[in-house]
Each structure stands twice: as structure tokens, then as C-alpha cells.
Design a protein around this motif. Structure first.
Motif, PDB file in Angstrom:
ATOM      1  N   ARG A   7     -18.434 -54.127 -25.127  1.00 23.91           N
ATOM      2  CA  ARG A   7     -18.725 -53.957 -26.545  1.00 23.91           C
ATOM      3  C   ARG A   7     -20.245 -53.950 -26.744  1.00 23.91           C
ATOM      4  NH1 ARG A   7     -16.261 -58.419 -30.283  1.00 23.91           N
ATOM      5  NH2 ARG A   7     -14.389 -57.618 -29.205  1.00 23.91           N
ATOM      6  N   THR A   8     -20.724 -53.027 -27.570  1.00 28.04           N
ATOM      7  CA  THR A   8     -22.147 -52.954 -27.888  1.00 28.04           C
ATOM      8  C   THR A   8     -22.393 -53.636 -29.223  1.00 28.04           C
ATOM      9  OG1 THR A   8     -22.384 -50.871 -26.684  1.00 28.04           O
ATOM     10  CG2 THR A   8     -24.128 -51.442 -28.243  1.00 28.04           C
ATOM     11  N   LEU A   9     -23.285 -54.594 -29.222  1.00 30.35           N
ATOM     12  CA  LEU A   9     -23.587 -55.349 -30.434  1.00 30.35           C
ATOM     13  C   LEU A   9     -24.563 -54.585 -31.314  1.00 30.35           C
ATOM     14  CD1 LEU A   9     -24.022 -58.906 -28.843  1.00 30.35           C
ATOM     15  CD2 LEU A   9     -21.923 -57.792 -29.658  1.00 30.35           C
ATOM     16  N   LYS A  10     -24.730 -55.041 -32.563  1.00 30.66           N
ATOM     17  CA  LYS A  10     -25.654 -54.394 -33.491  1.00 30.66           C
ATOM     18  C   LYS A  10     -27.083 -54.423 -32.964  1.00 30.66           C
ATOM     19  CE  LYS A  10     -23.025 -55.300 -37.713  1.00 30.66           C
ATOM     20  NZ  LYS A  10     -23.047 -55.954 -39.049  1.00 30.66           N
ATOM     21  N   SER A  11     -27.389 -55.424 -32.204  1.00 30.97           N
ATOM     22  CA  SER A  11     -28.739 -55.542 -31.650  1.00 30.97           C
ATOM     23  C   SER A  11     -28.980 -54.558 -30.520  1.00 30.97           C
ATOM     24  CB  SER A  11     -28.961 -56.970 -31.128  1.00 30.97           C
ATOM     25  OG  SER A  11     -28.051 -57.251 -30.064  1.00 30.97           O
ATOM     26  N   GLY A  12     -27.916 -53.899 -30.071  1.00 30.38           N
ATOM     27  CA  GLY A  12     -28.035 -52.945 -28.959  1.00 30.38           C
ATOM     28  C   GLY A  12     -27.663 -53.550 -27.627  1.00 30.38           C
ATOM     29  N   ALA A  13     -27.484 -54.878 -27.588  1.00 24.18           N
ATOM     30  CA  ALA A  13     -27.117 -55.537 -26.337  1.00 24.18           C
ATOM     31  C   ALA A  13     -25.649 -55.293 -26.016  1.00 24.18           C
ATOM     32  CB  ALA A  13     -27.380 -57.034 -26.447  1.00 24.18           C
ATOM     33  N   THR A  14     -25.331 -55.297 -24.751  1.00 22.09           N
ATOM     34  CA  THR A  14     -23.955 -55.082 -24.291  1.00 22.09           C
ATOM     35  C   THR A  14     -23.325 -56.412 -23.902  1.00 22.09           C
ATOM     36  OG1 THR A  14     -24.505 -52.885 -23.462  1.00 22.09           O
ATOM     37  CG2 THR A  14     -22.496 -53.905 -22.610  1.00 22.09           C
ATOM     38  N   ARG A  15     -22.116 -56.657 -24.348  1.00 20.40           N
ATOM     39  CA  ARG A  15     -21.378 -57.856 -23.977  1.00 20.40           C
ATOM     40  C   ARG A  15     -20.048 -57.456 -23.347  1.00 20.40           C
ATOM     41  NH1 ARG A  15     -25.457 -59.711 -24.277  1.00 20.40           N
ATOM     42  NH2 ARG A  15     -26.268 -61.493 -25.457  1.00 20.40           N
ATOM     43  N   TYR A  16     -19.586 -58.300 -22.429  1.00 12.40           N
ATOM     44  CA  TYR A  16     -18.344 -58.028 -21.693  1.00 12.40           C
ATOM     45  C   TYR A  16     -17.335 -59.118 -22.047  1.00 12.40           C
ATOM     46  CZ  TYR A  16     -21.597 -55.070 -19.197  1.00 12.40           C
ATOM     47  OH  TYR A  16     -22.555 -54.129 -18.895  1.00 12.40           O
ATOM     48  N   PHE A  17     -16.147 -58.699 -22.528  1.00 16.31           N
ATOM     49  CA  PHE A  17     -15.143 -59.638 -23.009  1.00 16.31           C
ATOM     50  C   PHE A  17     -13.920 -59.628 -22.098  1.00 16.31           C
ATOM     51  CE2 PHE A  17     -17.799 -58.975 -26.623  1.00 16.31           C
ATOM     52  CZ  PHE A  17     -17.726 -60.135 -27.380  1.00 16.31           C
ATOM     53  N   VAL A  18     -13.354 -60.827 -21.912  1.00 19.47           N
ATOM     54  CA  VAL A  18     -12.107 -60.961 -21.140  1.00 19.47           C
ATOM     55  C   VAL A  18     -11.087 -61.648 -22.042  1.00 19.47           C
ATOM     56  CG1 VAL A  18     -10.986 -61.983 -19.134  1.00 19.47           C
ATOM     57  CG2 VAL A  18     -13.343 -61.134 -18.960  1.00 19.47           C
ATOM     58  N   ARG A  19      -9.948 -60.982 -22.276  1.00 20.54           N
ATOM     59  CA  ARG A  19      -8.860 -61.567 -23.059  1.00 20.54           C
ATOM     60  C   ARG A  19      -7.870 -62.225 -22.093  1.00 20.54           C
ATOM     61  NH1 ARG A  19      -8.553 -60.501 -28.248  1.00 20.54           N
ATOM     62  NH2 ARG A  19      -6.283 -60.918 -28.263  1.00 20.54           N
ATOM     63  N   PHE A  20      -7.388 -63.423 -22.444  1.00 14.48           N
ATOM     64  CA  PHE A  20      -6.479 -64.162 -21.548  1.00 14.48           C
ATOM     65  C   PHE A  20      -5.721 -65.188 -22.380  1.00 14.48           C
ATOM     66  CE2 PHE A  20     -10.366 -66.474 -22.000  1.00 14.48           C
ATOM     67  CZ  PHE A  20     -10.034 -67.819 -21.937  1.00 14.48           C
ATOM     68  N   ALA A  32     -22.464 -62.178 -20.488  1.00 13.95           N
ATOM     69  CA  ALA A  32     -23.681 -61.363 -20.570  1.00 13.95           C
ATOM     70  C   ALA A  32     -23.690 -60.254 -19.539  1.00 13.95           C
ATOM     71  CB  ALA A  32     -24.909 -62.254 -20.398  1.00 13.95           C
ATOM     72  N   THR A  33     -23.001 -60.481 -18.411  1.00 11.60           N
ATOM     73  CA  THR A  33     -22.999 -59.460 -17.361  1.00 11.60           C
ATOM     74  C   THR A  33     -21.562 -59.127 -16.975  1.00 11.60           C
ATOM     75  OG1 THR A  33     -23.034 -61.021 -15.497  1.00 11.60           O
ATOM     76  CG2 THR A  33     -25.171 -60.384 -16.453  1.00 11.60           C
ATOM     77  N   GLU A  34     -21.380 -57.930 -16.445  1.00 14.95           N
ATOM     78  CA  GLU A  34     -20.055 -57.495 -16.019  1.00 14.95           C
ATOM     79  C   GLU A  34     -19.566 -58.313 -14.827  1.00 14.95           C
ATOM     80  OE1 GLU A  34     -17.694 -53.311 -15.090  1.00 14.95           O
ATOM     81  OE2 GLU A  34     -19.889 -53.363 -15.082  1.00 14.95           O
ATOM     82  N   ALA A  35     -20.496 -58.688 -13.948  1.00 11.03           N
ATOM     83  CA  ALA A  35     -20.111 -59.464 -12.765  1.00 11.03           C
ATOM     84  C   ALA A  35     -19.540 -60.823 -13.167  1.00 11.03           C
ATOM     85  CB  ALA A  35     -21.327 -59.657 -11.857  1.00 11.03           C
ATOM     86  N   GLU A  36     -20.154 -61.469 -14.176  1.00 12.05           N
ATOM     87  CA  GLU A  36     -19.642 -62.758 -14.639  1.00 12.05           C
ATOM     88  C   GLU A  36     -18.253 -62.601 -15.239  1.00 12.05           C
ATOM     89  OE1 GLU A  36     -23.566 -65.297 -16.003  1.00 12.05           O
ATOM     90  OE2 GLU A  36     -22.907 -63.641 -17.293  1.00 12.05           O
TER      91      GLU A  36
END
Length: 372
Positions: A7-20, A32-36
Motif C-alpha cells: 500500500r502506498t501512503l499519502k506521504s508517498g512511502a510504501t508499507r507492506y501489510f500481512v493479514r492473519f 516498513a520492508t517487504e522482507a520483514e
């Protein structure tokens, strides 16, 4: 494995979400990172959502926990003692403990870590002991403030060393002391008589005011001493070394007569001892210009230091049979053990006197036994 959503935030930063699912409820966490995010997703798949969540929260808490270096900074900033003392604590921490323990999280430091850092310390035993006090104090404060359950320094014993001060002391004989007095410029002789006659420290003697002396009672009140602000290098008059350093000392007649001219006709608020310009006598200047060049020039090696006048005073008292508690009070030692550890080796005659006294008592007991 749970899917990682981007997901791209309004600030332009990219965040990675995991649903569980955790504890029966659907939820998600941002990374903050895809690897995390992918690592968390693998934990969910392999260990379950609740385990992965608990482990994640524990890692976050550990990451937010202070290191010992961060706590040391807060601890030193909170101290209300003299700036000079705080400077010394910061120096000991920076030089001796921070390289080995500073990077560690508070809760992760073990007794073994503390012992390992202690074994790496070099220098005189007294120096190491003083530095140890800095580490032990800030760890104890971390316990008091709730950052630790128990100090990892508890139960750690300092290495045993031979008492190094004995070889450093230089005890003046009566003849040597009078040689020092004779070779001292007349202006400064009263100071020499005061140091040798009272056993006080240089910083205490040179901070004395005229009003601190009572010639009739032959006493001097010691309530202050010169101290150095390690932060900016300036000198100031502050409290003496310890609480028991505040004391009243009875002076020998020779010392009283030596300082009498310095008291007559002067204001009570004036310094008792001054240089020829009427200013405070600095130790380094006096040592360089007078003590090393003149006062001890005729004394055989090892040449005494100015502080050896204090040691010599004690040696003379012990030789005269003065009890150690009296000497402790006279010197302003906080504990009798300090007096014993420093000067106990000068007491062989007292030990022999104790043995002789026991012999007399035991001999009397034997004599009272009925004949068989």
C-alpha cells in the motif's frame, strides 16, 4: 502462507501489510520492508498467528528498550552532585565500561557480562575501585527506576590486589621533617607546620579562613576544601571529601605558635594561608617552585610528596600509641577500615603489646589453678 499486500501512503512511502488470524480474530500488521513482512508471514504459517504476533511484539519491545549507554546518559543528567564529580563519572563510564557494555540492552546484561568487563580493566586497584563505583551506581539506579528487576553487578567481587599505597608512602623522620621546615621559605613555613601538625589534606589546609582557628583552644575547624570543576577546569571552595571530613582538630603547640602571626590583626573571612600576592596557594605551583626545588632538596630518595606530611603525621601518632579511632577522627576518614587498611602495617608494636597483655592475663589464670 498469508499474502503480503502493498500500500502506498499519502506521504508517498510504501508499507507492506500481512493479514492473519490471532486469538480467533482477523487482524493485520504493517511493515516498513517487504522482507520483514515476508518473515512475519512465514512465522504465521509455521507457528500460528498468535505465536507470530507475540514474538513480533516482544521484538518491538526489545528494540525500544534503552541500551546501557542511553541509560547512563539519563542517569548522569539527573545527578545533583558537584559538576566535577559528574564529569569524573562520565569519564569513567566512557573510558572503562561503555566499550564493553554500552551497546547492550539493559535487560540483556548478565552478571557474566559485568565480570568480563571488569576483568578487562587496567590500572591501580584504587582507580578500578572508583570506576566500579560508577558502574554499580548506575545499575542500582536502573533498578530503583524500574528498568531492571535486579542489578547484574550484585554479587560481583573486585579482584584482590596487594595494597599499593604502602610502597608509595614516605614517612619522614623527625630530623627529616625539621630539614624540610628549615629549607622552606619562611613565608610558607606555617603551612608546613599545619599540614604536619594536623594531618589535614592540602585542599583543606589552603581553604582555611582566619576564623577557623581558635588559638586559645588550640583548635582548627575543617569544614571546606578546594575542589576542581572538571567541566571547565575552574577551582572553587566546596564541602570536604566526606561527611566525617568536617571535623575539629586540636593542634600541637608548635603549630599554634607557627600560625599565630597569621591570625593576629586579620579579618576572620581572610584566607589563613596565601602566597606573597595574598592569593590562594595552588598545589602545583607550590610543588614546582618550592617543594621540589627547596623544601626536599636535602632529603634522601625516595623524595617525599607534600601529601606524605599527612602520612608522616599518622606514623608519628601510631608510634606514640594513639588509638586508631582517634586517628580516624583526626584524619576525617569515613570508616575505621580505611585507617586500618592504609596504616595498619605500622602497628607491629601494638600487636606485640596485645600479645604481652594476653600473656599476663593467661599467666595469672594459670597461677590461680590449685596444685594437683
Amino acid at each position: 502462507m498469508p499474502k503480503v499486500n502493498t500500500r502506498t501512503l499519502k506521504s508517498g512511502a510504501t508499507r507492506y501489510f500481512v493479514r492473519f488470524r490471532a486469538d480467533g480474530a482477523q487482524t493485520s500488521l504493517p511493515f516498513a520492508t517487504e522482507a520483514e513482512a515476508e518473515r512475519f508471514a512465514r512465522d504465521v504459517e509455521q507457528r500460528g498467528g498468535q505465536w507470530a504476533l507475540d514474538n513480533y511484539l516482544a521484538e518491538v519491545e526489545a528494540a525500544e528498550e534503552m541500551t546501557l549507554d542511553q541509560w547512563a546518559t539519563r542517569y548522569f543528567d539527573s545527578l545533583t552532585i558537584s559538576p566535577g564529580a559528574i564529569h569524573n563519572y562520565r569519564r569513567d563510564w566512557r573510558r572503562r565500561w561503555n566499550p564493553y557494555l554500552g551497546h547492550m540492552k539493559l535487560s540483556r546484561i548478565t552478571r557474566e557480562d559485568v565480570v568480563a568487563a571488569l576483568k578487562k580493566q587496567e590500572g591501580a586497584p584504587k582507580t578500578i575501585t572508583n570506576a566500579w563505583g560508577t558502574l554499580a551506581s548506575l545499575l542500582k539506579a536502573a533498578v530503583l527506576d524500574g528498568h531492571l528487576e535486579r542489578s547484574p553487578a550484585l554479587g560481583v567481587k573486585l579482584p584482590e590486589h596487594e595494597h599499593h599505597e604502602r610502597t608509595e608512602h614516605r614517612y619522614l623522620t623527625q630530623a627529616e621533617f625539621h630539614t624540610v621546615v628549615a629549607d622552606t621559605p619562611e613565608w610558607y613555613r606555617p603551612l608546613i607546620w599545619m599540614l604536619a601538625g594536623s594531618g589535614m589534606r592540602w585542599g583543606e589546609a589552603t581553604a582555611l579562613l582566619v576564623g577557623d582557628v581558635d588559638l586559645v583552644a588550640r583548635t582548627v575547624r575543617i569544614t571546606k576544601a578546594w575542589k576542581r570543576d572538571q567541566g571547565n577546569g575552574t577551582w572553587y571552595v566546596g564541602a570536604p571529601k566526606t561527611k566525617k571530613s568536617r571535623r575539629t582538630v586540636i593542634l600541637p603547640n608548635e603549630t599554634v605558635e607557627a600560625i599565630r602571626p597569621l591570625v593576629a590583626g586579620r579579618k576572620r573571612t581572610e584566607l589563613l594561608f596565601t602566597n606573597r600576592r595574598g592569593e590562594w596557594i595552588r598545589h602545583q605551583t607550590f610543588y614546582r617552585e618550592h617543594w621540589a626545588k627547596k623544601c626536599t632538596k636535602a632529603i634522601e630518595a625516595p623524595r617525599p610528596r607534600i601529601h606524605d606530611l599527612r602520612h608522616s603525621h599518622v606514623a608519628w601518632l601510631i608510634a606514640a600509641g594513639v588509638p586508631l579511632p582517634v586517628i580516624q577522627a583526626r584524619l576525617g576518614h569515613e570508616k575505621i577500615t580505611t585507617t586500618i587498611d592504609t596504616y595498619g602495617h605500622l602497628l607491629p608494636d601494638i600487636q606485640r603489646q596485645a600479645a604481652d597483655a594476653a600473656d599476663r592475663v593467661l599467666g595469672g589464670v594459670v597461677a590461680l589453678q590449685p596444685a594437683p
